[in-house]
Design a protein around this motif. Sequence first.
Motif, PDB file in Angstrom:
ATOM      1  N   THR A  42       4.432   5.424   0.830  1.00 50.15           N
ATOM      2  CA  THR A  42       4.335   6.470  -0.199  1.00 50.15           C
ATOM      3  C   THR A  42       2.945   7.103  -0.151  1.00 50.15           C
ATOM      4  O   THR A  42       2.013   6.533   0.420  1.00 50.15           O
ATOM      5  N   CYS A  43       2.818   8.262  -0.783  1.00 50.27           N
ATOM      6  CA  CYS A  43       1.525   8.953  -0.838  1.00 50.27           C
ATOM      7  C   CYS A  43       0.471   8.102  -1.534  1.00 50.27           C
ATOM      8  O   CYS A  43      -0.680   8.073  -1.116  1.00 50.27           O
ATOM      9  N   VAL A  44       0.880   7.407  -2.585  1.00 52.77           N
ATOM     10  CA  VAL A  44      -0.070   6.587  -3.344  1.00 52.77           C
ATOM     11  C   VAL A  44      -0.595   5.449  -2.463  1.00 52.77           C
ATOM     12  O   VAL A  44      -1.801   5.164  -2.452  1.00 52.77           O
ATOM     13  N   CYS A  49      -5.136   3.434   0.868  1.00 49.19           N
ATOM     14  CA  CYS A  49      -5.717   3.082   2.170  1.00 49.19           C
ATOM     15  C   CYS A  49      -6.973   3.913   2.427  1.00 49.19           C
ATOM     16  O   CYS A  49      -7.969   3.387   2.920  1.00 49.19           O
ATOM     17  N   CYS A  50      -6.915   5.201   2.085  1.00 50.17           N
ATOM     18  CA  CYS A  50      -8.089   6.073   2.261  1.00 50.17           C
ATOM     19  C   CYS A  50      -9.254   5.585   1.423  1.00 50.17           C
ATOM     20  O   CYS A  50     -10.393   5.567   1.879  1.00 50.17           O
ATOM     21  N   VAL A 101      -3.675   3.106   8.803  1.00 52.44           N
ATOM     22  CA  VAL A 101      -2.926   3.210   7.550  1.00 52.44           C
ATOM     23  C   VAL A 101      -1.624   2.424   7.666  1.00 52.44           C
ATOM     24  O   VAL A 101      -1.261   1.669   6.769  1.00 52.44           O
ATOM     25  N   ALA A 102      -0.920   2.579   8.786  1.00 53.81           N
ATOM     26  CA  ALA A 102       0.362   1.885   8.985  1.00 53.81           C
ATOM     27  C   ALA A 102       0.171   0.374   8.962  1.00 53.81           C
ATOM     28  O   ALA A 102       1.037  -0.367   8.507  1.00 53.81           O
ATOM     29  N   HIS A 108      -0.154  -3.651   0.955  1.00 51.99           N
ATOM     30  CA  HIS A 108      -0.478  -3.002  -0.323  1.00 51.99           C
ATOM     31  C   HIS A 108      -0.005  -3.888  -1.476  1.00 51.99           C
ATOM     32  O   HIS A 108       1.103  -4.395  -1.451  1.00 51.99           O
ATOM     33  N   PRO A 109      -0.848  -4.076  -2.516  1.00 55.88           N
ATOM     34  CA  PRO A 109      -0.481  -4.977  -3.621  1.00 55.88           C
ATOM     35  C   PRO A 109       0.822  -4.603  -4.332  1.00 55.88           C
ATOM     36  O   PRO A 109       1.568  -5.474  -4.747  1.00 55.88           O
TER      37      PRO A 109
END
Length: 137
Positions: A42-44, A49-50, A101-102, A108-109
């Motif tokens: 997702t974008c979030v 990640c950024c 990112v991948a 991701h939590p």
Amino acid sequence: MMDGTQINMKKWIVFYPIYVNSKKTIAEGRRIAAEKACENPTCVEIADCCAHFKIPFAIEPEKAYPRDFMQRGRVRMLLKREDGSLYNPVIGTRKQLMLQVAELVPRHPGRTKKQEPANASTTSGPSRSGKGGKKKK
């Protein structure tokens, strides 16, 4: 860093979640190897990640992916400062960014809870034996 002046985001790179989605084909817009890609990012998650990589970003939730207008949202990122130096020395190109990112999104939590039901449904699928259809007497 940003003192209220208008930032020109036209020069920022565009990152659609579909670029690193392992569920999509190259023709549908995936840009990295399926083995390295992650499932339905997702974008979030990409924005987080950024933030982790300390790269400036902006989420544009109203934007749609041109090849699939149902895919809403994209993230704009800035890899280099105005003097040409990188914000993160590990990430110099779009491809490196996509791979990083991948790799990070599955950890991701917010994702840990969502992954489990998906795995449970795959195990119950192949347990049925036989070809199906009516049984002969």
